[in-house]
Write an enzyme that holds these catalytic residues in place. Structure first.
Site, PDB file in Angstrom:
ATOM      1  N   LEU A 211       0.803  -1.245  -0.017  1.00 44.14           N
ATOM      2  CA  LEU A 211      -0.081   0.026   0.037  1.00 44.14           C
ATOM      3  C   LEU A 211       0.835   1.172   0.007  1.00 44.14           C
ATOM      4  O   LEU A 211       1.756   1.188   0.860  1.00 44.14           O
ATOM      5  CB  LEU A 211      -0.883   0.154   1.194  1.00 44.14           C
ATOM      6  CG  LEU A 211      -1.940  -1.001   1.562  1.00 44.14           C
ATOM      7  CD1 LEU A 211      -2.523  -0.940   2.917  1.00 44.14           C
ATOM      8  CD2 LEU A 211      -3.143  -0.891   0.253  1.00 44.14           C
ATOM      9  N   HIS A 212       0.874   2.232  -0.886  1.00 43.99           N
ATOM     10  CA  HIS A 212       1.458   3.307  -0.914  1.00 43.99           C
ATOM     11  C   HIS A 212       0.531   4.421  -1.448  1.00 43.99           C
ATOM     12  O   HIS A 212       0.958   5.733  -1.243  1.00 43.99           O
ATOM     13  CB  HIS A 212       2.567   3.367  -1.574  1.00 43.99           C
ATOM     14  CG  HIS A 212       2.593   3.118  -3.209  1.00 43.99           C
ATOM     15  ND1 HIS A 212       2.308   2.327  -3.813  1.00 43.99           N
ATOM     16  CD2 HIS A 212       2.525   4.251  -4.077  1.00 43.99           C
ATOM     17  CE1 HIS A 212       2.185   2.358  -5.214  1.00 43.99           C
ATOM     18  NE2 HIS A 212       2.337   3.478  -5.370  1.00 43.99           N
ATOM     19  N   ARG A 213      -0.628   4.516  -2.127  1.00 39.71           N
ATOM     20  CA  ARG A 213      -1.347   5.443  -2.828  1.00 39.71           C
ATOM     21  C   ARG A 213      -1.878   6.308  -1.753  1.00 39.71           C
ATOM     22  O   ARG A 213      -2.470   5.716  -0.806  1.00 39.71           O
ATOM     23  CB  ARG A 213      -2.127   5.058  -3.673  1.00 39.71           C
ATOM     24  CG  ARG A 213      -1.550   4.210  -4.790  1.00 39.71           C
ATOM     25  CD  ARG A 213      -2.422   4.045  -6.296  1.00 39.71           C
ATOM     26  NE  ARG A 213      -1.649   3.409  -7.177  1.00 39.71           N
ATOM     27  CZ  ARG A 213      -0.580   3.909  -8.166  1.00 39.71           C
ATOM     28  NH1 ARG A 213      -0.316   5.197  -7.884  1.00 39.71           N
ATOM     29  NH2 ARG A 213      -0.009   3.257  -9.107  1.00 39.71           N
ATOM     30  N   ASP A 284      -2.247  -1.756  -4.122  1.00 38.69           N
ATOM     31  CA  ASP A 284      -2.570  -0.493  -4.792  1.00 38.69           C
ATOM     32  C   ASP A 284      -1.522  -0.223  -5.781  1.00 38.69           C
ATOM     33  O   ASP A 284      -1.540   1.067  -6.503  1.00 38.69           O
ATOM     34  CB  ASP A 284      -3.175   0.476  -3.914  1.00 38.69           C
ATOM     35  CG  ASP A 284      -1.918   1.168  -3.008  1.00 38.69           C
ATOM     36  OD1 ASP A 284      -0.562   0.591  -3.396  1.00 38.69           O
ATOM     37  OD2 ASP A 284      -2.003   1.847  -2.070  1.00 38.69           O
TER      38      ASP A 284
END
Length: 364
Positions: A211-213, A284
């Site tokens: 997850l990074h967005r 994501d």
């Protein structure tokens, strides 16, 4: 006859696996007397060794000829610094072509700097679109493609996007996916990470999460709600979570479920070993969905749109959106054994770098 100098731009982790096959193909042609030469320009957009340095070593990418050492900053600060420093390089020693890959800030910034000095631009992975203007990457893609001379594409969907924007067919080269070249070339070299035994991981009995967005990680309630939904839906199986620096900063000291195992960002060979042997990947990211499609690993994308629709229409990927409640039905489907099998898209065959080098030589 004069050599033909191509600047190959790499700025961030996703770029490195995309340039490796192009460099290898140019080197092979040089060995047969080709005039093609390259100058590898690392902008330094990713400056953490875990996010970039490991990739150069593992993928056999040569030491960059130039490092612009841009470092951290806002989107505008990074763009301005990359443009200023790359412009200076071109003014000191001009290249015949600026070849950019993907959709990071370096891709757009170097394209603009090159065109302003009348150096032509080739874009590898041109034409992909998510339709989501809130993503910085979408702006980078659109700006780059607006000033590109040679478009190298991964899919017929990308070709259609470019035609709709007015790009003529003779400028579009459907070549496949260089990231898959790198994956296929390294499949036999994948290796378990150091924590494999410590976490008692078994093939097919754990999940991988990335997850990074901003839509998933910038709001702490959204982030912790997503982690809770992932942990519950995975039925207490371990969830290996290589945590992006941005996500780690936002999570801080907030408690997380016991079966989510936070680990450092992983080098290429270790990360793809984890993906290959996972029960499924929850992400994501865009690029990971391409790798899961080729490896036949179920994938759930926590986004409302994707610039890689072929991973959904043909591959193993499903778009779930950013609502955590969408996870449980998808995971229940997975545990019931009814996840789709998927196919590999056309020309994702490991020969894309060779096609690009051949076209460059014929065109330049």
């Amino acid at each position: 006859m004069e050599p033909i100098l191509i600047d190959i731009i790499a700025g961030a982790r996703p770029n490195f696996m995309k340039i490796a096959p192009i460099i290898k193909a140019i080197q092979e042609r040089q060995g047969r007397g080709s005039r093609l030469r390259y100058r590898l320009v690392h902008t330094g957009q990713h400056y953490d060794a875990r996010m970039s340095g490991d990739f150069f070593a593992q993928l056999g990418i040569p030491v960059p000829d130039v490092n612009l050492e841009v470092g951290s900053g806002t989107q505008a600060e990074q763009t301005a610094t990359i443009m200023t420093r790359y412009e200076k390089l071109l003014m000191e020693k001009r290249s015949d072509l600026c070849l950019v890959v993907g959709d990071v800030t370096s891709t757009m910034a170097c394209s603009i700097a090159a065109q302003k000095l009348c150096v032509k631009v080739a874009h590898v992975e041109a034409g992909i679109r998510s339709g989501d203007w809130s993503m910085p990457e979408e702006i980078n893609r659109m700006v780059t493609d607006a000033i590109t001379n040679y478009f190298f594409t991964t899919s017929e969907v990308a070709n259609a996007n470019l035609r709709r924007s007015g790009v003529s067919d003779e400028k579009i080269h459907f070549v496949g996916n260089t990231m898959i070249d790198t994956l296929l070339a390294n499949m036999g070299r994948l290796r378990p990470p150091m924590f494999w035994e410590e976490l008692a991981l078994e093939s097919g009995e754990y999940f991988v999460l990335t997850l990074h967005r901003p839509a998933n990680v910038d709001d702490l309630d959204q982030l912790t709600g997503m982690l809770t939904a992932v942990a519950g839906g995975c039925r207490n199986l371990p969830v290996v979570f290589p945590i992006h620096p941005r996500t780690s900063k936002n999570l801080g000291t907030s408690p997380i479920p016991d079966n989510i195992k936070l680990v450092e960002p992983q080098p290429y060979l270790e990360f793809n070993y984890l993906v290959k042997h996972a029960k499924a990947v929850i992400t994501d990211s865009g690029g990971i969905t391409e790798e899961t499609t080729v490896m036949g690993v179920p994938c759930m994308t926590l986004r409302d749109s994707t610039e890689r629709p072929e991973t959904v229409t043909m591959g193993t990927n499903v778009l779930l959106g950013t609502d955590p409640t969408n996870l449980k039905p998808a995971l229940d489907l997975l545990f019931s054994g009814r996840w789709k099998k998927g196919d590999i898209p056309p020309l994702w065959d490991g020969k894309t770098g060779q096609r690009i080098a051949e076209i460059l030589e014929a065109t330049l």
